[in-house]
Design an enzyme around this catalytic site. Structure first.
Site, PDB file in Angstrom:
ATOM      1  N   CYS A  27     -12.402   3.202 -28.977  1.00 11.51           N
ATOM      2  CA  CYS A  27     -13.781   3.824 -29.135  1.00 11.51           C
ATOM      3  C   CYS A  27     -14.591   3.743 -27.879  1.00 11.51           C
ATOM      4  O   CYS A  27     -15.388   3.052 -27.922  1.00 11.51           O
ATOM      5  CB  CYS A  27     -14.402   3.039 -30.324  1.00 11.51           C
ATOM      6  SG  CYS A  27     -13.657   3.465 -31.823  1.00 11.51           S
ATOM      7  N   GLU A  28     -14.352   4.832 -27.113  1.00 15.28           N
ATOM      8  CA  GLU A  28     -15.107   5.081 -25.744  1.00 15.28           C
ATOM      9  C   GLU A  28     -14.656   6.597 -25.529  1.00 15.28           C
ATOM     10  O   GLU A  28     -13.384   6.770 -25.245  1.00 15.28           O
ATOM     11  CB  GLU A  28     -14.747   4.092 -24.512  1.00 15.28           C
ATOM     12  CG  GLU A  28     -14.942   2.684 -25.024  1.00 15.28           C
ATOM     13  CD  GLU A  28     -15.841   1.988 -23.852  1.00 15.28           C
ATOM     14  OE1 GLU A  28     -16.138   2.613 -23.152  1.00 15.28           O
ATOM     15  OE2 GLU A  28     -15.891   0.519 -24.026  1.00 15.28           O
ATOM     16  N   GLU A  34       4.437  -6.123   1.990  1.00 13.44           N
ATOM     17  CA  GLU A  34       4.247  -6.476   0.695  1.00 13.44           C
ATOM     18  C   GLU A  34       4.156  -5.370  -0.448  1.00 13.44           C
ATOM     19  O   GLU A  34       2.923  -5.039  -0.740  1.00 13.44           O
ATOM     20  CB  GLU A  34       2.747  -7.293   0.587  1.00 13.44           C
ATOM     21  CG  GLU A  34       2.632  -8.516   1.496  1.00 13.44           C
ATOM     22  CD  GLU A  34       1.443  -9.015   1.605  1.00 13.44           C
ATOM     23  OE1 GLU A  34       0.301  -8.540   1.376  1.00 13.44           O
ATOM     24  OE2 GLU A  34       1.391 -10.398   2.115  1.00 13.44           O
ATOM     25  N   PRO A  35       5.181  -4.589  -0.643  1.00 13.61           N
ATOM     26  CA  PRO A  35       4.958  -3.869  -1.416  1.00 13.61           C
ATOM     27  C   PRO A  35       4.957  -3.965  -3.180  1.00 13.61           C
ATOM     28  O   PRO A  35       5.671  -4.724  -3.359  1.00 13.61           O
ATOM     29  CB  PRO A  35       6.383  -2.671  -1.246  1.00 13.61           C
ATOM     30  CG  PRO A  35       7.157  -3.740  -0.936  1.00 13.61           C
ATOM     31  CD  PRO A  35       6.554  -4.911  -0.249  1.00 13.61           C
ATOM     32  N   GLY A  36       3.797  -3.372  -3.630  1.00 16.33           N
ATOM     33  CA  GLY A  36       4.040  -3.795  -5.159  1.00 16.33           C
ATOM     34  C   GLY A  36       4.238  -2.225  -5.889  1.00 16.33           C
ATOM     35  O   GLY A  36       5.308  -2.049  -6.445  1.00 16.33           O
ATOM     36  N   ARG A  37       3.557  -1.485  -5.639  1.00 19.92           N
ATOM     37  CA  ARG A  37       3.643   0.061  -6.573  1.00 19.92           C
ATOM     38  C   ARG A  37       4.782   0.722  -5.904  1.00 19.92           C
ATOM     39  O   ARG A  37       5.356   1.309  -6.793  1.00 19.92           O
ATOM     40  CB  ARG A  37       2.332   0.796  -5.979  1.00 19.92           C
ATOM     41  CG  ARG A  37       2.118   2.370  -6.718  1.00 19.92           C
ATOM     42  CD  ARG A  37       1.262   3.215  -6.104  1.00 19.92           C
ATOM     43  NE  ARG A  37      -0.145   2.353  -5.831  1.00 19.92           N
ATOM     44  CZ  ARG A  37      -1.147   2.117  -6.946  1.00 19.92           C
ATOM     45  NH1 ARG A  37      -0.858   2.763  -7.988  1.00 19.92           N
ATOM     46  NH2 ARG A  37      -2.160   1.449  -6.593  1.00 19.92           N
ATOM     47  N   TYR A  83      -9.581   4.253 -12.342  1.00 15.81           N
ATOM     48  CA  TYR A  83      -9.625   5.233 -11.261  1.00 15.81           C
ATOM     49  C   TYR A  83      -9.664   6.745 -11.331  1.00 15.81           C
ATOM     50  O   TYR A  83      -9.658   7.389 -10.024  1.00 15.81           O
ATOM     51  CB  TYR A  83      -8.288   4.898 -10.454  1.00 15.81           C
ATOM     52  CG  TYR A  83      -8.196   3.477 -10.128  1.00 15.81           C
ATOM     53  CD1 TYR A  83      -8.970   2.689  -9.347  1.00 15.81           C
ATOM     54  CD2 TYR A  83      -6.889   2.851 -10.649  1.00 15.81           C
ATOM     55  CE1 TYR A  83      -8.688   1.193  -9.160  1.00 15.81           C
ATOM     56  CE2 TYR A  83      -6.636   1.381 -10.543  1.00 15.81           C
ATOM     57  CZ  TYR A  83      -7.522   0.669  -9.829  1.00 15.81           C
ATOM     58  OH  TYR A  83      -7.331  -0.849  -9.716  1.00 15.81           O
ATOM     59  N   ARG A 142      -5.348   2.780 -15.820  1.00 15.14           N
ATOM     60  CA  ARG A 142      -5.761   3.486 -14.255  1.00 15.14           C
ATOM     61  C   ARG A 142      -6.425   4.835 -14.509  1.00 15.14           C
ATOM     62  O   ARG A 142      -7.317   5.247 -13.788  1.00 15.14           O
ATOM     63  CB  ARG A 142      -4.320   3.762 -13.637  1.00 15.14           C
ATOM     64  CG  ARG A 142      -3.671   2.341 -13.014  1.00 15.14           C
ATOM     65  CD  ARG A 142      -2.332   2.581 -12.479  1.00 15.14           C
ATOM     66  NE  ARG A 142      -2.615   2.997 -11.217  1.00 15.14           N
ATOM     67  CZ  ARG A 142      -2.607   4.469 -10.588  1.00 15.14           C
ATOM     68  NH1 ARG A 142      -2.196   5.355 -11.342  1.00 15.14           N
ATOM     69  NH2 ARG A 142      -3.040   4.710  -9.443  1.00 15.14           N
ATOM     70  N   GLY A 182       0.681  -1.127   0.039  1.00 17.00           N
ATOM     71  CA  GLY A 182       0.076  -0.070  -0.150  1.00 17.00           C
ATOM     72  C   GLY A 182       0.804   1.265  -0.081  1.00 17.00           C
ATOM     73  O   GLY A 182       0.255   2.206  -0.131  1.00 17.00           O
TER      74      GLY A 182
HETATM   75  C1  LIG Z   1      -2.140  -5.377  -4.035  1.00 20.23           C
HETATM   76  C2  LIG Z   1      -1.898  -6.173  -2.834  1.00 20.23           C
HETATM   77  C3  LIG Z   1      -0.632  -5.529  -2.310  1.00 20.23           C
HETATM   78  C4  LIG Z   1       0.321  -4.332  -2.947  1.00 20.23           C
HETATM   79  O1  LIG Z   1      -0.419  -3.219  -2.814  1.00 20.23           O
HETATM   80  P1  LIG Z   1       0.590  -1.910  -3.336  1.00 20.23           P
HETATM   81  O2  LIG Z   1      -0.419  -0.912  -3.273  1.00 20.23           O
HETATM   82  O3  LIG Z   1       0.982  -2.212  -4.870  1.00 20.23           O
HETATM   83  O4  LIG Z   1       1.617  -1.794  -2.600  1.00 20.23           O
HETATM   84  C5  LIG Z   1       0.063  -6.196  -1.150  1.00 20.23           C
HETATM   85  N1  LIG Z   1      -0.694  -7.389  -0.407  1.00 20.23           N
HETATM   86  C6  LIG Z   1      -2.049  -7.502  -0.925  1.00 20.23           C
HETATM   87  C7  LIG Z   1      -2.685  -8.850  -0.472  1.00 20.23           C
HETATM   88  C8  LIG Z   1      -2.569  -7.151  -2.155  1.00 20.23           C
HETATM   89  O5  LIG Z   1      -3.597  -7.467  -2.672  1.00 20.23           O
END
Ligand SMILES: *Cc1c(COP(=O)(O)O)cnc(C)c1O
Length: 428
Positions: free
Chosen positions: A351-352, A282-285, A324, A320, A240
């Site tokens: 085409c939207e 658990e970083p993604g972004r 969003y 995105r 997050g």
């Molecule tokens: C999507 C997700 C994340 C990562 O979220 P980011 O905002 O990208 O860091 C981590 N844990 C779980 C379970 C998720 O579904």
């Protein structure tokens, strides 16, 4: 502006040492370009920020942000684990060389055959519901299995309603007040619960909600430890952590953030006499978001009721903004720092009407043939792309110190049709 734009001696945007204009000429557009060095820097910065305060610390890259195998390999080399949300992500992670012990499966509304797959692959399962727990217990080989449970700590946050995954409206996890009972049930069903998890949302730049969630999860962990006798191997606070997308947004001070979160964590460990569990995030972004740009060429300048710059990407390429209402900063690649002279709508080729990257965006002079770079496109960019409007998906390029490698080939028309069958009676 809190994201760095690099230019080369020609004044062109430079991505990982490569000239954006040259890349677009050579590899065509739309094109995702990923900067390897930045992935490694992001990973190390975040890891260092937390582990300097608590060395039993692990990061699980949330690969739904970007599942390109090269990206996954880079993070495997860095020592990351993986947060996988589907069997397909587990499959991809295993293929990318992650040991099952480094993969946490956090599914939602998981069906039995998916549970069978993840159990057979030996990854740790993070259970989302009582239903899932009971169904899991009926599978062969799950007796004595170590599991984790996802708790919704009744706190949510995120850049958009769709991205808030904690709180009373969220579909994720079990409720705070049932946590002790669910852990006891897990034990009765023969499991060894060793983990607790929460993930409250995505795109968080304000530390406050995250702190509240940490506090809440630690209180829940404390109660589960004291009332159900669970010894935690790990406590996982999910992902997050946000990145600035607009020029006004400020980067989260990651060192300060980590110091506060870890401080709270340790305080609660002491309060509840929890024994040195692994702290996980658990970083993604944060890892992948600012590592990539989407290059797209302007093919049409149209003065209609509004002024449009039409480009050769759309919400099929980067969803995105449409999904969003997200802001993505757009620069002209041969003059990325030019001052705005006008306001434009930047529209895609789908085409939207909703296919817009920006409305009323201050932009410098723009001509047909100009190259736009849509910044911060690394997270939830390619992974959310589609073939809508029968458009092949773009290529992905990895850049390291100016050297480029195609890490995903551009799709062709033929790729649009794979897996389709025309019944013989309809053949011409
Ligand atoms: C999507 C997700 C994340 C990562 O979220 P980011 O905002 O990208 O860091 C981590 N844990 C779980 C379970 C998720 O579904």
């Amino acid at each position: 502006m809190d994201f760095d734009l690099k230019t080369n001696e020609k004044g062109n945007l430079s991505i990982g040492g490569a000239d954006a204009l040259e890349l677009a000429d050579k590899y065509k557009t739309p094109l995702y370009v990923i900067d390897e060095t930045r992935i490694r820097e992001n990973y190390r910065r975040l890891h260092e920020a937390f582990s300097q305060h608590y060395d039993n610390f692990k990061m699980y890259y949330a690969c739904k942000a970007n599942t390109n195998l090269a990206v996954m390999r880079i993070l495997e080399e860095e020592g990351s684990g993986i947060d996988a949300v589907s069997p397909g992500e587990v499959y991809t992670s295993l293929l990318a060389g992650f040991d099952p012990s480094r993969i946490l499966f956090t599914g939602n509304n998981v069906k039995n055959e998916e549970l069978e797959y993840v159990v057979a692959s030996g990854v740790t399962v993070n259970v989302d519901s009582i239903s899932q727990l009971k169904r899991l217990s009926k599978l062969p080989g799950t007796n004595g299995m170590k599991i984790s449970i996802r708790v919704n700590p009744n706190v949510g946050a995120g850049h958009h309603e769709h991205c808030i995954t904690g709180g009373p409206l969220s579909k994720f996890g079990i409720m705070e007040e049932e946590a002790v009972e669910v852990y006891k049930l897990a034990q009765e069903l023969g499991f060894k619960p060793v983990g607790i998890h929460s993930h409250i949302g995505s795109g968080i730049l304000d530390p406050e909600p995250f702190k509240l969630a940490v506090e809440s999860l630690m209180d829940i962990a404390g109660a589960v430890h004291q009332d159900a006798g669970v010894e935690f191997d790990f406590i996982d606070f999910g992902g997050g952590i946000g990145i600035p997308y607009t020029p006004e947004e400020k980067k989260l001070d990651i060192n300060l953030f980590a110091e506060k979160i870890v401080g709270l964590f340790k305080e609660k460990l002491g309060e509840y006499k929890l024994r040195n569990p692994t702290m996980c995030i658990e970083p993604g972004r944060y890892i992948i978001g600012d590592t990539s740009v989407l290059l797209t060429r302007v093919n049409t300048i149209k003065q209609s009721y509004r002024k449009f710059a039409g480009v050769d990407a759309g919400f099929n390429t980067l969803l995105r903004p449409t999904m969003y209402g997200s802001y993505h900063h757009v620069v002209v690649a041969d003059k990325p720092n030019a001052e705005p002279t006008q306001k434009l709508d930047i529209a895609g080729d789908v085409c939207e009407s909703g296919d817009l990257f920006a409305r009323d965006r201050p932009m410098p002079d723009v001509e047909e043939g100009d190259l736009f770079a849509i910044l911060n496109a690394g997270a939830y960019g390619f992974t959310m792309s589609s073939q809508y409007n029968s458009r092949p998906k773009p290529a992905e390029l990895l850049v390291k110190n100016g050297k480029t490698e195609v890490v995903r080939e551009r799709e062709t028309f033929a790729d649009l049709l794979t897996k389709q069958n025309v019944p013989v009676r309809l053949l011409k």
